[in-house]
Design a protein around this motif. Structure first.
Motif, PDB file in Angstrom:
ATOM      1  N   UNK A 103       0.816  -1.213   0.000  1.00  9.88           N
ATOM      2  CA  UNK A 103       0.000   0.000   0.000  1.00  9.88           C
ATOM      3  C   UNK A 103       0.851   1.266   0.000  1.00  9.88           C
ATOM      4  N   UNK A 104       2.061   1.214   0.539  1.00  9.01           N
ATOM      5  CA  UNK A 104       2.949   2.373   0.576  1.00  9.01           C
ATOM      6  C   UNK A 104       4.374   1.867   0.651  1.00  9.01           C
ATOM      7  N   UNK A 105       5.300   2.653   0.092  1.00  9.82           N
ATOM      8  CA  UNK A 105       6.703   2.283   0.152  1.00  9.82           C
ATOM      9  C   UNK A 105       7.534   3.563   0.238  1.00  9.82           C
ATOM     10  N   UNK A 106       8.574   3.541   1.055  1.00 15.52           N
ATOM     11  CA  UNK A 106       9.509   4.665   1.131  1.00 15.52           C
ATOM     12  C   UNK A 106      10.919   4.103   1.085  1.00 15.52           C
ATOM     13  N   UNK A 107      11.828   4.907   0.539  1.00 13.86           N
ATOM     14  CA  UNK A 107      13.224   4.515   0.391  1.00 13.86           C
ATOM     15  C   UNK A 107      14.105   5.490   1.154  1.00 13.86           C
ATOM     16  N   UNK A 108      15.179   4.990   1.727  1.00 14.66           N
ATOM     17  CA  UNK A 108      16.221   5.859   2.255  1.00 14.66           C
ATOM     18  C   UNK A 108      17.059   6.321   1.072  1.00 14.66           C
ATOM     19  N   UNK A 109      17.767   7.411   1.228  1.00 14.86           N
ATOM     20  CA  UNK A 109      18.605   7.948   0.167  1.00 14.86           C
ATOM     21  C   UNK A 109      19.510   6.861  -0.385  1.00 14.86           C
ATOM     22  N   UNK A 110      19.540   6.744  -1.716  1.00 13.85           N
ATOM     23  CA  UNK A 110      20.385   5.753  -2.367  1.00 13.85           C
ATOM     24  C   UNK A 110      19.878   4.331  -2.269  1.00 13.85           C
ATOM     25  N   UNK A 111      18.673   4.133  -1.745  1.00 18.00           N
ATOM     26  CA  UNK A 111      18.116   2.795  -1.644  1.00 18.00           C
ATOM     27  C   UNK A 111      18.764   1.927  -0.591  1.00 18.00           C
ATOM     28  N   UNK A 112      19.435   2.567   0.411  1.00 18.67           N
ATOM     29  CA  UNK A 112      20.100   1.803   1.466  1.00 18.67           C
ATOM     30  C   UNK A 112      19.127   0.984   2.282  1.00 18.67           C
ATOM     31  N   UNK A 113      17.919   1.481   2.468  1.00 17.16           N
ATOM     32  CA  UNK A 113      16.901   0.718   3.187  1.00 17.16           C
ATOM     33  C   UNK A 113      15.527   1.097   2.659  1.00 17.16           C
ATOM     34  N   UNK A 114      14.586   0.221   2.929  1.00 20.17           N
ATOM     35  CA  UNK A 114      13.230   0.363   2.419  1.00 20.17           C
ATOM     36  C   UNK A 114      12.247   0.009   3.521  1.00 20.17           C
ATOM     37  N   UNK A 115      11.150   0.738   3.575  1.00 19.86           N
ATOM     38  CA  UNK A 115      10.038   0.378   4.457  1.00 19.86           C
ATOM     39  C   UNK A 115       8.795   0.326   3.584  1.00 19.86           C
ATOM     40  N   UNK A 116       7.930  -0.618   3.859  1.00 18.87           N
ATOM     41  CA  UNK A 116       6.694  -0.709   3.088  1.00 18.87           C
ATOM     42  C   UNK A 116       5.568  -1.191   3.973  1.00 18.87           C
ATOM     43  N   UNK A 117       4.353  -0.886   3.536  1.00 13.09           N
ATOM     44  CA  UNK A 117       3.145  -1.267   4.266  1.00 13.09           C
ATOM     45  C   UNK A 117       2.432  -2.346   3.465  1.00 13.09           C
ATOM     46  N   UNK A 118       2.140  -3.462   4.122  1.00  9.94           N
ATOM     47  CA  UNK A 118       1.413  -4.561   3.481  1.00  9.94           C
ATOM     48  C   UNK A 118      -0.038  -4.520   3.943  1.00  9.94           C
ATOM     49  N   UNK A 119      -0.943  -4.521   2.971  1.00  6.83           N
ATOM     50  CA  UNK A 119      -2.390  -4.522   3.225  1.00  6.83           C
ATOM     51  C   UNK A 119      -2.848  -3.353   4.098  1.00  6.83           C
ATOM     52  N   UNK A 120      -2.070  -2.281   4.122  1.00  4.86           N
ATOM     53  CA  UNK A 120      -2.451  -1.099   4.886  1.00  4.86           C
ATOM     54  C   UNK A 120      -2.366  -1.274   6.386  1.00  4.86           C
ATOM     55  N   UNK A 121      -1.765  -2.393   6.851  1.00  5.91           N
ATOM     56  CA  UNK A 121      -1.828  -2.701   8.280  1.00  5.91           C
ATOM     57  C   UNK A 121      -0.493  -3.002   8.944  1.00  5.91           C
ATOM     58  N   UNK A 122       0.510  -3.403   8.201  1.00  7.39           N
ATOM     59  CA  UNK A 122       1.767  -3.833   8.806  1.00  7.39           C
ATOM     60  C   UNK A 122       2.945  -3.163   8.102  1.00  7.39           C
ATOM     61  N   UNK A 123       3.823  -2.513   8.876  1.00  3.90           N
ATOM     62  CA  UNK A 123       5.045  -1.929   8.326  1.00  3.90           C
ATOM     63  C   UNK A 123       6.148  -2.976   8.385  1.00  3.90           C
ATOM     64  N   UNK A 124       6.847  -3.125   7.278  1.00  6.70           N
ATOM     65  CA  UNK A 124       8.010  -3.998   7.201  1.00  6.70           C
ATOM     66  C   UNK A 124       9.235  -3.105   7.021  1.00  6.70           C
ATOM     67  N   UNK A 125      10.234  -3.292   7.884  1.00  7.02           N
ATOM     68  CA  UNK A 125      11.459  -2.495   7.819  1.00  7.02           C
ATOM     69  C   UNK A 125      12.624  -3.367   8.276  1.00  7.02           C
ATOM     70  N   UNK A 126      13.739  -3.266   7.586  1.00  5.52           N
ATOM     71  CA  UNK A 126      14.936  -4.051   7.914  1.00  5.52           C
ATOM     72  C   UNK A 126      14.614  -5.547   7.957  1.00  5.52           C
ATOM     73  N   UNK A 127      13.733  -5.979   7.039  1.00  8.85           N
ATOM     74  CA  UNK A 127      13.402  -7.390   6.935  1.00  8.85           C
ATOM     75  C   UNK A 127      12.469  -7.933   7.992  1.00  8.85           C
ATOM     76  N   UNK A 128      11.930  -7.039   8.833  1.00  7.83           N
ATOM     77  CA  UNK A 128      11.065  -7.501   9.921  1.00  7.83           C
ATOM     78  C   UNK A 128       9.719  -6.778   9.884  1.00  7.83           C
TER      79      UNK A 128
END
Length: 192
Positions: free
Chosen positions: A28-53
């Motif tokens: 549902x949403x995705x954001x990137x750190x500068x240069x693509x060093x890390x990514x966070x995304x929202x699955x089904x509008x309910x759960x944030x995934x960051x650093x593989x967790x």
């Protein structure tokens, strides 16, 4: 499913970088750190995934942001009627609403606008300190870490930087926005 970042190179070619394995569900949403060093995304509008967790589930998530150094994540979460800001997996006190999450350039401080459960007026939270209650715009950081925002009280609209009112107008002040070097503070003001 995988998440890829396509980087445009100076010679107009592309280079792909695998950023994450995505769990089942709609992104549902995705954001990137500068240069693509890390990514966070929202699955089904309910759960944030960051650093593989995955984080804790919420009814809805908004204002997802990653710190400039790519090591921290924050978002506004809603569970039932409980609004909180989640920073690095830890929840803030309960609010009536929260918006405008932004990290300082050095990634050490999070600022945002929040309001109490029954209140109409908002206040700025910088780190763990709350400011005066106003109706206001979301805060912004200057490159050197100063916080600025526009706020309304019973007398005027004020542009506030740190703890200081730097400009006041009877109506129609909006902003602020800092230049990349932090030397210029821009804002919009309506003419009478």
């Amino acid at each position: 499913m995988f998440l890829f970042l396509a980087l445009a190179l100076q010679d107009a070619s592309f280079q792909e970088k695998k950023l994450a394995d995505l769990p089942d569900g709609a992104v549902k949403a995705i954001v990137f750190a500068t240069g693509g060093r890390s990514t966070a995304f929202v699955i089904d509008g309910k759960t944030v995934h960051f650093a593989g967790k995955p984080g804790e589930d919420c009814d809805s998530i908004s204002c997802l942001t990653i710190s400039p150094d790519g090591k921290r994540v924050a978002y506004a979460g809603l569970r039932g009627f409980k609004h909180t800001v989640v920073l690095d997996g830890k929840e803030s006190p309960e609010y009536g609403g929260a918006t405008g999450l932004v990290f300082s350039p050095d990634s050490k401080t999070l600022a945002y606008a929040a309001r109490l459960k029954e209140a109409e007026k908002w206040f700025v939270v910088v780190g763990d300190k709350s400011g005066p209650t106003y109706a206001l715009d979301a805060p912004v950081f200057s490159p050197d870490g100063r916080v600025g925002y526009a706020a309304v009280d019973q007398t005027a609209v004020h542009l506030i930087v740190g703890d200081q009112k730097v400009v006041s107008a009877p109506f129609g002040l909006d902003g602020p926005s800092y230049s990349p070097d932090g030397k210029i503070l821009g804002y919009a003001m309506a003419a009478e």
